[in-house]
Design an enzyme around this catalytic site. Structure first.
Site: not given
Length: 260
Positions: A209, A186
């Site tokens: 988050e 990612y």
């Protein structure tokens, strides 16, 4: 120098005590001197092994010699291996559900790794929006700041942010601190998971988050890997742990918003 490592040297030491002992045997015959400036270039494994073998900490000055005892007293948080993680999960339910190996086929990987555990993100997201022009205030959080997204995929808008939670429930041992870091897959797409600690005795689903730092929409896959946990064992149990002080995020369920 006395029995305590200087702070600049402590900052350079992060290797396991057991590895230090093994390295000391391999490098027993070596007696090198390293100046203070070069310490910050010893972040590779070889440099750490030399450090752990009992070399000098100053420019050819025997007074800077570090004893093995002083070194071990400074290496207070060795990282835990897959064997320890597996044992703690099987005997104490530290991670539920627990995947004993790496799952990779057709998904972003998750499960047990050599020195950590890759966690999954649940298909339950809160994506921040400016539709209502609400102020994001950690002391007075406005529910209009986000929209709920439930499904196997979540699109995070450009330069935006989402909250999510893990599929796994955690029970952290009293003498262990866990650090959550994002996965490289990612990160290479510009999606960053906030580095956050899981404190001793904390338990619950971890709220994640996720920031999209790119100028393009970015996709997150629910039920697949999102971040990795690293487990560090302290030299002794803390006097007051998270459960003792009744931490506000104890036993949290679902995506948990900021609390005061």
């Amino acid at each position: 120098m006395g029995g305590k490592l200087p702070t600049w040297a402590v900052a350079c030491v992060c290797e396991n005590v057991h590895e230090a002992r093994r390295a000391r045997k391999r490098y027993r015959s070596q007696r090198q001197s390293v100046n203070r400036t070069n310490w910050f270039f010893l972040s590779d494994i070889g440099g750490l092994h030399e450090l752990c073998s009992g070399i000098y900490l100053g420019p050819s000055n025997p007074s800077f010699r570090v004893s093995e005892k002083a070194l071990e007293s400074s290496l207070i948080m060795p990282i835990k291996s897959d064997k320890w993680i597996r044992r703690m999960c099987e005997e104490h339910n530290m991670i539920e559900p627990f995947e004993v190996g790496q799952v990779r086929e057709g998904v972003i990987s998750y499960g047990l790794s050599s020195y950590g555990y890759d966690i999954r993100v649940s298909p339950e997201f809160k994506v921040f929006t400016n539709v209502h022009n609400a102020i994001v205030d950690p002391k007075n959080f406005d529910d209009r700041s986000f929209v709920d997204v439930n499904g196997p995929e979540c699109i995070i808008p450009p330069n935006s942010f989402a909250l999510a939670r893990t599929e796994e429930y955690f029970r952290i041992p009293r003498d262990v601190l866990v650090v959550c870091v994002g996965k490289s897959t990612y990160a290479r797409c510009g999606l960053i998971v906030n580095v956050t600690p899981l404190e001793p005795t904390w338990e619950g689903y971890l709220t994640l988050e996720i920031s999209n730092t790119t100028p393009l929409p970015a996709k997150v896959y629910g039920g697949e890997g999102i971040a990795q946990l690293l487990f560090f064992e302290g030299d002794e149990e803390p006097e007051i742990a998270y459960a003792d002080r009744k931490g506000k995020y104890m036993k949290q369920i679902g995506v948990t918003l900021p609390k005061m």
